[in-house]
Design an enzyme around this catalytic site. Structure first.
Site, short mmCIF file in Angstrom:
data_model
loop_
_atom_site.label_atom_id
_atom_site.label_comp_id
_atom_site.label_asym_id
_atom_site.label_seq_id
_atom_site.Cartn_x
_atom_site.Cartn_y
_atom_site.Cartn_z
N ASP A 169 -19.05 41.53 -15.00
CA ASP A 169 -18.50 41.99 -16.28
C ASP A 169 -18.68 43.50 -16.38
O ASP A 169 -19.75 44.02 -16.04
CB ASP A 169 -19.29 41.39 -17.46
CG ASP A 169 -19.11 39.90 -17.59
OD1 ASP A 169 -18.22 39.35 -16.94
OD2 ASP A 169 -19.90 39.28 -18.37
N LEU A 227 -23.98 28.65 -18.12
CA LEU A 227 -24.71 27.96 -17.06
C LEU A 227 -26.06 27.47 -17.57
O LEU A 227 -26.74 26.70 -16.90
CB LEU A 227 -24.97 28.90 -15.88
CG LEU A 227 -23.83 29.13 -14.91
CD1 LEU A 227 -24.30 30.01 -13.77
CD2 LEU A 227 -23.32 27.80 -14.36
N CYS A 234 -30.52 25.16 -46.82
CA CYS A 234 -29.94 26.40 -47.32
C CYS A 234 -28.69 26.12 -48.15
O CYS A 234 -28.80 25.63 -49.27
CB CYS A 234 -29.68 27.37 -46.18
SG CYS A 234 -29.69 29.07 -46.75
N GLN A 239 -28.07 24.32 -51.89
CA GLN A 239 -27.23 24.86 -52.97
C GLN A 239 -26.15 23.85 -53.37
O GLN A 239 -25.86 23.66 -54.55
CB GLN A 239 -26.62 26.20 -52.54
CG GLN A 239 -27.70 27.25 -52.24
CD GLN A 239 -27.16 28.58 -51.73
OE1 GLN A 239 -25.96 28.71 -51.48
NE2 GLN A 239 -28.03 29.56 -51.56
N GLY A 255 -24.46 27.67 -44.50
CA GLY A 255 -23.10 28.16 -44.31
C GLY A 255 -22.73 29.18 -45.36
O GLY A 255 -23.51 29.46 -46.28
N GLU A 305 -35.15 24.23 -39.43
CA GLU A 305 -34.74 23.92 -38.05
C GLU A 305 -35.24 24.96 -37.05
O GLU A 305 -35.42 24.66 -35.88
CB GLU A 305 -33.21 23.78 -37.96
CG GLU A 305 -32.39 25.05 -38.18
CD GLU A 305 -32.01 25.32 -39.62
OE1 GLU A 305 -32.72 24.83 -40.53
OE2 GLU A 305 -31.03 26.06 -39.86
N HIS A 329 -34.62 27.56 -43.63
CA HIS A 329 -34.06 26.99 -42.39
C HIS A 329 -35.19 26.41 -41.55
O HIS A 329 -35.61 27.02 -40.56
CB HIS A 329 -33.31 28.07 -41.60
CG HIS A 329 -32.03 28.48 -42.24
ND1 HIS A 329 -30.86 27.78 -42.05
CD2 HIS A 329 -31.75 29.49 -43.09
CE1 HIS A 329 -29.89 28.36 -42.74
NE2 HIS A 329 -30.41 29.40 -43.39
N GLU A 371 -21.19 32.59 -55.42
CA GLU A 371 -20.52 32.92 -54.15
C GLU A 371 -19.09 32.39 -54.12
O GLU A 371 -18.20 33.01 -53.57
CB GLU A 371 -21.34 32.31 -52.99
CG GLU A 371 -20.75 32.61 -51.61
CD GLU A 371 -21.58 32.00 -50.46
OE1 GLU A 371 -22.58 31.30 -50.71
OE2 GLU A 371 -21.21 32.24 -49.30
N1 GLN Z 1 -24.12 31.26 -48.47
C1 GLN Z 1 -25.38 30.95 -49.02
C2 GLN Z 1 -26.17 32.19 -49.39
O1 GLN Z 1 -25.87 33.26 -48.93
C3 GLN Z 1 -26.20 30.09 -48.08
C4 GLN Z 1 -26.61 30.79 -46.83
C5 GLN Z 1 -27.05 29.87 -45.74
O2 GLN Z 1 -26.81 28.67 -45.78
N2 GLN Z 1 -27.65 30.40 -44.70
O3 GLN Z 1 -27.09 32.13 -50.16
#
Ligand code: GLN
Length: 545
Positions: A159, A27, A393, A397, A366, A521, A519, A417
């Site tokens: 709930d 909502l 982020c 990379q 990500g 944002e 980040h 990674e």
């Molecule tokens: N997966 C990447 C890391 O762990 C980037 C992390 C992210 O984008 N928040 O460094």
């Protein structure tokens, strides 16, 4: 963001506002809580906001963005609910670890105390032990310097899992005493097309669920698509047992969520809240906010930005990014259309096809391998066609990996990674992450300083030699490759103060190609867009020509 400076306290004790939701989820309780916080702050009060989430995860850090949307990172490094993003964007007041509690976090604390023997042989129960822990969590934001503590209860009335939270606020309300706490219930007044009518019954029933557990809402805020009639207001007041003036309409806004506080103010919600809480405060200063809304509604220019990511179907997954893009658009009187592109689709159909006609590319953060090759294709497209690029982020990379492969010719370059055995791990695990075995709350989290080099795009945008940004990552640029990259034209424009960690990269030969390990944002506000986003949209406008 700034802390409010007050010569003297407006209230003697912090007063509480508890916000519950009824009928359905989604909502916009977070936006409503944030709007109320914004109005009270603009009236000169010291406000804190907090969200209580009934799920069992200790925090949303371990949840997929598909489950719970974006994970919002606070300055002090907590991984939290995305509603905290609304709180900060609307009020400019920083949240902290204390701004988000879950059932998991509460039980974790109680069980730790039980194992330690703190309960001295007592049987540990939901009431009073869990409810006391919840009350302590709520009190943690109601410190001496706070006039009004706003606590939003996640979930919907009825709930099972939110019951301990509702019981805790029932107890706190009683303890606070009359005029010191308020229950605001956000509910739905749907329009039933077949009947051609708006119906108040669901709202009556959600208020009645609350009454059955001892909570009588003081104010009812009704989400609706169409305006309510006087009859609806009166009926809701009568059946929900609230004053007529305490029934407030929150209609869908036309252009932007940032209109909500102004709409609520028009109906006198902030006056009503202060009246019921017996707090005196000046009229709110809404000039800057109204100017921003004017910019939104009168925007004449238009650009299109592609966001290429993995969680594209769910808008909440990149909530703060979409908001930050909008904020930057406001500053340029520009409506920004976001083309949400699934990274795996880029792998299948190619970047040229899916990114045709865009004026800028953004790759968000990500985790994991899926979609990476698509992101690399998208970045190559933006780099070689001189389309503005902003990487955040993982987006930084990926820009590093793309550059390694296609410019430095380091075949198969990747991140540790994605392939821990790869020859060229241009992105590698940070040293202090090597011994980490637990998943939750163990990344490099929260705010860190970054030193910006002179004569760089980063410096021109930020207009500062040192900035602070929030982080959430385990991997970093592998400094063994620094010289090679520099030789091939990449500039490392932002570094950690010890010079060890790459924070910002850019390509000086490109009209706008910048990416950060952080980040940004999370720091953007509608009236104060983040410099990187602001510059990005300016570059997109220029690219459009
Ligand atoms: N997966 C990447 C890391 O762990 C980037 C992390 C992210 O984008 N928040 O460094």
């Amino acid at each position: 963001m700034h802390k409010i400076e007050r010569k003297q306290r407006e209230t003697t004790v912090a007063k509480h506002i508890f916000i519950t939701g009824g009928v359905v989820s989604s909502l916009g309780k977070g936006i409503t809580a944030a709007s109320i916080g914004m109005l009270l702050k603009q009236r000169g009060l010291s406000v804190r906001l907090q969200k209580l989430d009934p799920y069992i995860n200790v925090d949303p850090g371990t949840m997929s963005p598909f489950q719970h949307g974006e994970v919002y990172v606070t300055v002090d490094g907590a991984e939290t609910d995305l509603d905290l993003g609304h709180y900060e964007r609307f009020t400019g007041i920083y949240c902290s670890r204390d701004s988000n509690y879950t059932t998991g976090k509460i039980y974790n604390a109680v069980i730790t105390k039980e194992r330690r023997g703190d309960y001295l042989g007592a049987t540990v129960q939901v009431i009073p032990h869990i409810t006391n822990e919840i009350k302590d969590a709520i009190r943690s934001i109601a410190s001496d310097d706070v006039d009004i503590a706003i606590t939003e209860i996640g979930g919907t009335a009825g709930d099972i899992e939110s019951l301990p939270f509702l019981e805790a606020i029932r107890q706190l309300y009683l303890e606070a005493g009359k005029g010191n706490a308020l229950f605001i219930h956000l509910t739905l007044v749907p329009y039933i097309r077949a009947a051609g009518e708006m119906k108040t019954k669901p709202a009556q029933q959600s208020a009645s669920i609350l009454r059955s557990i001892g909570i009588q809402p003081d104010i009812l805020i009704c989400r609706c698509e169409h305006p309510m009639s006087e009859e609806h207001f009166r009926k809701l007041a009568l059946y929900c047992n609230v004053e007529r003036r305490a029934v407030v309409e929150e209609k869908d806004v036309q252009h932007s969520i940032y209109e909500v506080p102004l709409e609520l103010h028009k109906q006198g919600l902030d006056n009503l809240v202060l009246d019921l809480l017996k707090v005196q405060a000046r009229q709110p200063d809404l000039a800057a906010w109204s100017r921003m809304i004017n910019a939104v509604t009168s925007a004449k220019k238009n650009v299109e930005i592609a966001v290429v990511g993995k969680y594209i179907t769910l808008k909440d997954s990149y909530k703060s990014i979409y908001e930050a893009i909008d904020h930057a658009g406001f500053a340029h009187h520009t409506r920004v259309t976001v083309r949400r592109v699934d990274a795996e689709d880029v792998e299948k159909h190619g970047a040229a096809k899916l990114l045709a006609g865009i004026h800028g590319l953004l790759i968000p953060g990500g985790f994991g391998t899926r979609g990476i090759e698509g992101k690399l294709l998208a970045i190559e497209h933006a780099r070689t066609r001189r389309i503005p690029y902003l990487g955040l982020c993982l987006g930084m990379q990926c820009a590093v990996i793309e550059f390694a492969r296609n410019v430095c010719k380091l075949a198969g370059a990747t991140s540790e990674e994605f392939d821990p055995k790869a020859r060229h791990q241009v992105i590698a695990l940070m040293l202090d992450q090597k011994s980490v075995t637990q998943m939750g709350g163990t990344m490099r989290l929260g705010q860190y300083p970054c030193v910006i080099r002179n004569h760089t795009l980063a410096r021109a945008l930020h207009r500062a030699a040192c900035i602070f940004e929030r982080h959430r990552h385990r991997y970093e640029f592998n400094n063994e490759y620094l010289k090679t990259f520099e030789k091939h034209g990449m500039a490392f424009s932002g570094m950690s103060p010890d010079g060890k960690l790459v924070e910002i990269i850019e390509l000086p030969g490109h009209p706008f190609f910048i990416a950060t390990q952080s980040h940004p944002e999370f720091q953007s506000q509608p009236t104060r867009p983040h410099p990187l986003f602001r510059g990005f949209i300016a570059a997109a406008l220029k690219h459009k020509g």
